[in-house]
Motif scaffolding. Structure first.
Motif, PDB file in Angstrom:
ATOM      1  N   VAL A 204     -16.208  -1.371  10.386  1.00  0.00           N
ATOM      2  CA  VAL A 204     -14.954  -0.924  11.463  1.00  0.00           C
ATOM      3  C   VAL A 204     -13.720  -0.263  10.584  1.00  0.00           C
ATOM      4  CG1 VAL A 204     -15.745  -2.431  12.947  1.00  0.00           C
ATOM      5  CG2 VAL A 204     -13.906  -2.943  11.391  1.00  0.00           C
ATOM      6  N   PRO A 205     -13.122   0.771  11.191  1.00  0.00           N
ATOM      7  CA  PRO A 205     -11.873   1.407  10.787  1.00  0.00           C
ATOM      8  C   PRO A 205     -10.722   0.343  11.043  1.00  0.00           C
ATOM      9  CG  PRO A 205     -12.529   2.681  12.935  1.00  0.00           C
ATOM     10  CD  PRO A 205     -13.605   1.433  12.597  1.00  0.00           C
ATOM     11  N   VAL A 206      -9.698   0.682  10.049  1.00  0.00           N
ATOM     12  CA  VAL A 206      -8.447  -0.162  10.089  1.00  0.00           C
ATOM     13  C   VAL A 206      -7.366   0.682  10.288  1.00  0.00           C
ATOM     14  CG1 VAL A 206      -7.157  -1.689   8.604  1.00  0.00           C
ATOM     15  CG2 VAL A 206      -9.636  -1.695   8.381  1.00  0.00           C
ATOM     16  N   CYS A 207      -6.422   0.270  11.276  1.00  0.00           N
ATOM     17  CA  CYS A 207      -5.057   0.829  11.587  1.00  0.00           C
ATOM     18  C   CYS A 207      -3.924  -0.034  10.885  1.00  0.00           C
ATOM     19  CB  CYS A 207      -5.086   1.062  12.869  1.00  0.00           C
ATOM     20  SG  CYS A 207      -3.456   1.773  13.344  1.00  0.00           S
ATOM     21  N   ALA A 208      -3.034   0.693  10.317  1.00  0.00           N
ATOM     22  CA  ALA A 208      -1.942   0.035   9.626  1.00  0.00           C
ATOM     23  C   ALA A 208      -0.843   0.114  10.827  1.00  0.00           C
ATOM     24  CB  ALA A 208      -1.486   0.637   8.496  1.00  0.00           C
ATOM     25  N   ASP A 209      -0.466  -1.064  11.520  1.00  0.00           N
ATOM     26  CA  ASP A 209       0.533  -1.092  12.424  1.00  0.00           C
ATOM     27  C   ASP A 209       1.779  -1.448  11.862  1.00  0.00           C
ATOM     28  OD1 ASP A 209       2.009  -0.854  14.786  1.00  0.00           O
ATOM     29  OD2 ASP A 209       0.873  -2.671  15.601  1.00  0.00           O
ATOM     30  N   GLY A 210       3.023  -0.457  12.163  1.00  0.00           N
ATOM     31  CA  GLY A 210       4.327  -0.889  11.743  1.00  0.00           C
ATOM     32  C   GLY A 210       4.854  -0.046  10.614  1.00  0.00           C
ATOM     33  N   LEU A 211       4.184   1.174  10.482  1.00  0.00           N
ATOM     34  CA  LEU A 211       4.737   1.991   9.517  1.00  0.00           C
ATOM     35  C   LEU A 211       6.230   2.423   9.621  1.00  0.00           C
ATOM     36  CD1 LEU A 211       1.455   4.430   8.726  1.00  0.00           C
ATOM     37  CD2 LEU A 211       2.404   2.556   7.450  1.00  0.00           C
ATOM     38  N   GLU A 212       7.018   2.324   8.862  1.00  0.00           N
ATOM     39  CA  GLU A 212       8.441   2.759   8.891  1.00  0.00           C
ATOM     40  C   GLU A 212       8.798   3.702   7.827  1.00  0.00           C
ATOM     41  OE1 GLU A 212      11.486   0.011  10.004  1.00  0.00           O
ATOM     42  OE2 GLU A 212       9.879  -1.525  10.786  1.00  0.00           O
ATOM     43  N   LYS A 213       8.148   3.635   6.571  1.00  0.00           N
ATOM     44  CA  LYS A 213       8.531   4.270   5.345  1.00  0.00           C
ATOM     45  C   LYS A 213       7.308   4.887   4.677  1.00  0.00           C
ATOM     46  CE  LYS A 213      11.954   1.075   4.067  1.00  0.00           C
ATOM     47  NZ  LYS A 213      12.558   0.039   2.836  1.00  0.00           N
ATOM     48  N   MET A 214       7.742   6.237   4.226  1.00  0.00           N
ATOM     49  CA  MET A 214       6.866   7.043   3.637  1.00  0.00           C
ATOM     50  C   MET A 214       5.834   6.462   2.515  1.00  0.00           C
ATOM     51  SD  MET A 214       5.654  10.053   4.242  1.00  0.00           S
ATOM     52  CE  MET A 214       3.883   9.776   4.046  1.00  0.00           C
ATOM     53  N   GLU A 215       6.369   5.440   1.787  1.00  0.00           N
ATOM     54  CA  GLU A 215       5.761   4.849   0.486  1.00  0.00           C
ATOM     55  C   GLU A 215       4.681   3.959   1.235  1.00  0.00           C
ATOM     56  OE1 GLU A 215       9.756   3.391   0.092  1.00  0.00           O
ATOM     57  OE2 GLU A 215       9.180   5.078   0.861  1.00  0.00           O
ATOM     58  N   ASP A 216       5.127   3.413   2.412  1.00  0.00           N
ATOM     59  CA  ASP A 216       3.805   2.467   3.248  1.00  0.00           C
ATOM     60  C   ASP A 216       2.748   3.300   3.592  1.00  0.00           C
ATOM     61  OD1 ASP A 216       5.293   0.277   2.444  1.00  0.00           O
ATOM     62  OD2 ASP A 216       6.661   0.385   4.268  1.00  0.00           O
ATOM     63  N   TRP A 217       3.247   4.330   4.091  1.00  0.00           N
ATOM     64  CA  TRP A 217       2.036   5.427   4.774  1.00  0.00           C
ATOM     65  C   TRP A 217       1.132   5.806   3.556  1.00  0.00           C
ATOM     66  CZ3 TRP A 217       2.294   9.298   9.055  1.00  0.00           C
ATOM     67  CH2 TRP A 217       1.369  10.048   9.088  1.00  0.00           C
ATOM     68  N   VAL A 218       1.900   6.157   2.301  1.00  0.00           N
ATOM     69  CA  VAL A 218       0.924   6.432   1.247  1.00  0.00           C
ATOM     70  C   VAL A 218      -0.033   5.212   0.772  1.00  0.00           C
ATOM     71  CG1 VAL A 218       1.030   7.259  -1.347  1.00  0.00           C
ATOM     72  CG2 VAL A 218       2.288   8.330   0.484  1.00  0.00           C
ATOM     73  N   LEU A 219       0.571   4.286   0.604  1.00  0.00           N
ATOM     74  CA  LEU A 219       0.051   2.939   0.184  1.00  0.00           C
ATOM     75  C   LEU A 219      -1.069   2.553   0.951  1.00  0.00           C
ATOM     76  CD1 LEU A 219      -0.397   0.538  -1.906  1.00  0.00           C
ATOM     77  CD2 LEU A 219       1.254  -0.655  -0.335  1.00  0.00           C
ATOM     78  N   MET A 220      -0.951   2.491   2.306  1.00  0.00           N
ATOM     79  CA  MET A 220      -2.047   2.174   3.136  1.00  0.00           C
ATOM     80  C   MET A 220      -3.012   3.147   3.125  1.00  0.00           C
ATOM     81  SD  MET A 220      -0.766  -0.699   4.052  1.00  0.00           S
ATOM     82  CE  MET A 220      -2.076  -1.293   4.950  1.00  0.00           C
ATOM     83  N   ARG A 221      -2.936   4.107   3.011  1.00  0.00           N
ATOM     84  CA  ARG A 221      -3.805   5.289   2.912  1.00  0.00           C
ATOM     85  C   ARG A 221      -4.609   4.902   1.767  1.00  0.00           C
ATOM     86  NH1 ARG A 221      -1.340  10.730   2.267  1.00  0.00           N
ATOM     87  NH2 ARG A 221      -1.489  10.087  -0.107  1.00  0.00           N
ATOM     88  N   GLU A 222      -4.038   4.913   0.560  1.00  0.00           N
ATOM     89  CA  GLU A 222      -4.704   4.638  -0.592  1.00  0.00           C
ATOM     90  C   GLU A 222      -5.572   3.332  -0.582  1.00  0.00           C
ATOM     91  OE1 GLU A 222      -4.734   6.865  -3.183  1.00  0.00           O
ATOM     92  OE2 GLU A 222      -3.660   8.174  -1.836  1.00  0.00           O
TER      93      GLU A 222
END
Length: 421
Positions: free
Chosen positions: A353-371
């Protein structure tokens, strides 16, 4: 000396030795009930299970998972404690804790104290400190209390409405869907979160169902309009409250409310809390299974907060999960969260199942969760929850920005290593 026989305290300390030490001190001081947790995450779980605010939280500040400063902010936001004492051997952390309470917070910070905690000092502090009574904490909620008649009036006048939080693909910025959050425009108290009202209506599933139905009808109608405009690929994520899961009649009303707007089941995902997954109650599992068989998606939100196991998740016909904002916000700065994040993503991978990261506020968190392997994300960085009237304009104005976010690399946001320029 004050009498604490009718008072409840929570100790939050990751060291077993220190935790037992402080527990013994509070027993000597005379607290009638003492709860304990080994970090901030388990502290919140313990308080949710307790079901009522406590008189005192005594917390360490340096802990894995969720540290004391984060816990303090969550306690204040959720109004889970009347009084707080923060303890640490690190003076800088004590100063950070002293400034961590948000403005307008009802919880009272009694003191920051150095470790180790000693009986004489703790006794003197608790005897002399101007402690906030639980009744005073609860008075703010009671003042302006909400009745069933208020809710019925709000429903009749159309004062319940949905806000939409956009959800995008982290690798492309493409819009995947919108998550619905309910609001109530209360005539005296302003805009309220409708989800916060539902637990108080546990004995009145018809009224609780009517609140959700009002949101569902409007959201499904908006989705139908957006699909007619050409946004045919987006999906609608609707909250499925715990309070309604055992009532098949109310669930049927919600399903009918979607279908009445001409929206296909495949375009809708009903989202349940991870607490439901962890509970594994037969009625909830059966009724959710019936909804899934009708072609709707089923998602789990708040994942990570309730420690559901893989076999719990595997029991439900899930089409996706969302990691709770507690673990996503500032994840790039807090490496101690990695084991939990890695565990959730590994489990989701095994379940397919796919995973969504809820609560993204900073660009570094977007990149980390994607990685790390999250395919989707939502939060203030993506887009704040918005009324339906502004959604199309937001989409047009932010398409390129979201593509740029998705193209950002770890090296673009990570600070240079020591000794490099």
């Amino acid at each position: 000396m004050r009498d604490f026989n009718a008072s409840t305290a929570l100790i939050v300390e990751d060291s077993t030795v220190q935790r037992e030490h402080v527990l013994g001190l509070l027993r000597q001081i005379g607290f009638g009930a003492i709860l304990a947790a080994n970090d901030g995450i388990n502290a919140l779980r313990t308080l949710e299970q307790h079901g009522a605010p406590v008189d005192l939280v005594l917390t360490d500040l340096d802990m894995p998972g969720m540290d004391g400063v984060e816990l303090i902010q969550q306690l204040a936001k959720r109004r889970l404690a009347a009084n707080l004492i923060a303890a640490s051997a690190n003076q800088a952390r004590l100063q950070e804790a002293a400034h961590s309470l948000p403005a307008g917070c009802s919880m009272r910070l009694l003191a920051t104290i150095a470790k180790p905690v000693r009986l004489e000092g703790l006794q003197a502090l608790l005897d002399k400190a101007p402690m906030l009574a639980l009744a005073d904490l609860e008075q703010a909620d009671a003042a302006g209390g909400i009745s069933a008649a208020d809710i019925e009036s709000g429903l009749a006048e159309g004062h319940f409405f949905p806000l939409y939080a956009p959800r995008v693909a982290l690798d492309s910025g493409r819009l995947l869907g919108i998550a619905v959050q309910g609001r109530w425009q209360h005539p005296q108290r302003g805009v309220l979160d409708s989800a916060a009202i539902l637990p108080a209506l546990a004995g009145n599933t018809e009224l609780a169902g009517s609140i959700v139905l009002a949101l569902v009808r409007q959201a499904a109608a908006d989705l139908h309009d957006w699909q007619e405009m050409g946004l045919s690929a987006i999906k609608l994520s609707l909250p499925l409250p715990t309070e309604l899961l055992a009532d098949l009649g109310e669930l049927g009303r919600l399903v009918a409310g979607v279908q009445a707007q001409g929206v296909k089941p495949a375009s809708v995902c009903w989202e349940i809390s991870e607490a439901v997954v962890a509970g594994g109650e037969a009625d909830a599992l059966h009724n959710i299974g019936r909804i899934s068989l009708r072609g709707f998606g089923i998602g789990a939100v708040h994942c990570g907060r309730y420690e559901a196991r893989m076999r719990d998740f595997a029991s439900f016909p899930l089409s996706g999960i969302c990691i709770d904002p507690l673990f996503v916000h500032e994840a790039a700065q807090r490496s101690h969260r990695r084991p939990l994040l890695d565990g959730l993503l590994a489990m989701a991978g095994k379940l397919g199942v796919p995973v969504c990261a809820d609560g993204l506020e900073k660009m570094e968190d977007w990149v980390l969760m994607r990685e790390l392997g999250c395919s989707a994300g939502q939060g203030p960085l993506v887009g704040a929850p918005m009324p339906g009237a502004g959604f199309v304009t937001w989409f047009k104005d932010n398409r390129q920005r979201l593509r740029d976010c998705a193209a950002t690399r770890l090296s673009d946001v990570a600070p240079p290593a020591a000794g490099t320029t």
